[in-house]
Motif scaffolding. Structure first.
Motif, PDB file in Angstrom:
ATOM      1  N   LYS A  12       6.707 -17.220   6.194  1.00 26.51           N
ATOM      2  CA  LYS A  12       6.988 -17.569   4.799  1.00 26.51           C
ATOM      3  C   LYS A  12       5.834 -17.169   3.893  1.00 26.51           C
ATOM      4  CE  LYS A  12      10.009 -21.302   6.097  1.00 26.51           C
ATOM      5  NZ  LYS A  12      10.198 -22.725   6.198  1.00 26.51           N
ATOM      6  N   SER A  13       5.273 -16.003   4.171  1.00 27.44           N
ATOM      7  CA  SER A  13       4.185 -15.433   3.384  1.00 27.44           C
ATOM      8  C   SER A  13       4.670 -14.129   2.777  1.00 27.44           C
ATOM      9  CB  SER A  13       2.966 -15.169   4.268  1.00 27.44           C
ATOM     10  OG  SER A  13       2.549 -16.351   4.888  1.00 27.44           O
ATOM     11  N   GLU A  14       3.819 -13.524   1.967  1.00 32.20           N
ATOM     12  CA  GLU A  14       4.199 -12.284   1.302  1.00 32.20           C
ATOM     13  C   GLU A  14       3.066 -11.283   1.409  1.00 32.20           C
ATOM     14  OE1 GLU A  14       5.271 -10.655  -3.174  1.00 32.20           O
ATOM     15  OE2 GLU A  14       4.772 -12.756  -2.867  1.00 32.20           O
ATOM     16  N   LEU A  15       3.395 -10.076   1.842  1.00 32.17           N
ATOM     17  CA  LEU A  15       2.427  -8.989   1.864  1.00 32.17           C
ATOM     18  C   LEU A  15       2.391  -8.383   0.472  1.00 32.17           C
ATOM     19  CD1 LEU A  15       0.505  -7.219   3.556  1.00 32.17           C
ATOM     20  CD2 LEU A  15       2.458  -5.754   4.031  1.00 32.17           C
ATOM     21  N   VAL A  16       1.326  -8.668  -0.274  1.00 27.54           N
ATOM     22  CA  VAL A  16       1.218  -8.210  -1.656  1.00 27.54           C
ATOM     23  C   VAL A  16       0.814  -6.741  -1.710  1.00 27.54           C
ATOM     24  CG1 VAL A  16      -0.002  -8.583  -3.835  1.00 27.54           C
ATOM     25  CG2 VAL A  16       0.601 -10.528  -2.405  1.00 27.54           C
ATOM     26  N   GLU A  17      -0.153  -6.365  -0.882  1.00 25.35           N
ATOM     27  CA  GLU A  17      -0.645  -4.994  -0.894  1.00 25.35           C
ATOM     28  C   GLU A  17      -1.068  -4.595   0.509  1.00 25.35           C
ATOM     29  OE1 GLU A  17      -4.199  -2.551  -3.076  1.00 25.35           O
ATOM     30  OE2 GLU A  17      -3.269  -4.203  -4.173  1.00 25.35           O
ATOM     31  N   PHE A  18      -0.825  -3.342   0.862  1.00 22.78           N
ATOM     32  CA  PHE A  18      -1.206  -2.803   2.163  1.00 22.78           C
ATOM     33  C   PHE A  18      -1.720  -1.393   1.952  1.00 22.78           C
ATOM     34  CE2 PHE A  18      -0.493  -0.405   6.015  1.00 22.78           C
ATOM     35  CZ  PHE A  18      -0.879  -1.280   7.010  1.00 22.78           C
ATOM     36  N   ASN A  19      -2.879  -1.106   2.534  1.00 20.84           N
ATOM     37  CA  ASN A  19      -3.466   0.221   2.427  1.00 20.84           C
ATOM     38  C   ASN A  19      -4.341   0.442   3.643  1.00 20.84           C
ATOM     39  OD1 ASN A  19      -4.228   2.699   1.528  1.00 20.84           O
ATOM     40  ND2 ASN A  19      -5.299   1.976  -0.292  1.00 20.84           N
ATOM     41  N   GLY A  20      -4.443   1.665   4.092  1.00 21.42           N
ATOM     42  CA  GLY A  20      -5.257   1.906   5.260  1.00 21.42           C
ATOM     43  C   GLY A  20      -5.811   3.307   5.311  1.00 21.42           C
ATOM     44  N   GLU A  21      -6.798   3.477   6.170  1.00 23.94           N
ATOM     45  CA  GLU A  21      -7.388   4.779   6.445  1.00 23.94           C
ATOM     46  C   GLU A  21      -7.386   4.964   7.953  1.00 23.94           C
ATOM     47  OE1 GLU A  21     -11.125   5.353   4.502  1.00 23.94           O
ATOM     48  OE2 GLU A  21     -10.373   4.568   2.607  1.00 23.94           O
ATOM     49  N   SER A  22      -8.044   5.987   8.426  1.00 26.60           N
ATOM     50  CA  SER A  22      -7.978   6.309   9.850  1.00 26.60           C
ATOM     51  C   SER A  22      -8.728   5.327  10.734  1.00 26.60           C
ATOM     52  CB  SER A  22      -8.509   7.718  10.082  1.00 26.60           C
ATOM     53  OG  SER A  22      -9.860   7.802   9.662  1.00 26.60           O
TER      54      SER A  22
END
Length: 101
Positions: A48-58
């Motif tokens: 019951k949570s929310e992923l607001v932002e996702f970003n990644g590198e290698s």
């Protein structure tokens, strides 16, 4: 930013979580990051949570997650890290290699 409301309170709790590969080795590809984004979103919905932002590198992944006050941050990180790691190793066996230094 919108505050969430329960019966007697208003809240907005967000955590900036960073997952790093062992020895900061550059192992993640764009396909792996896409799959990890899907896994993290799915597990956030279960909590019951929310992923607001996702970003990644290698070599690392950044996430901003909005969660309920009833969930501890340690439980949230534990669930996300264990399930994401387990499923990523199932989908991408090359991540399961032993890291020797």
């Amino acid at each position: 930013m919108k505050y969430k409301k329960s019966a007697h309170s208003s809240y907005l709790i967000q955590a900036h979580i960073i997952f790093v590969t062992k020895y900061r080795e550059r192992k993640f590809t764009s396909e792996m990051l896409y799959k990890m984004n899907f896994i993290i979103k799915r597990e956030c919905l279960k909590l019951k949570s929310e992923l607001v932002e996702f970003n990644g590198e290698s070599d690392h992944v950044h996430m901003i997650i909005s969660y309920l006050p009833s969930i501890s941050i340690s439980r949230l990180v534990n669930v996300l890290k264990s399930i994401a790691g387990r499923e990523m190793k199932l989908w991408f066996p090359q991540l399961n290699q032993v890291a020797w230094r």
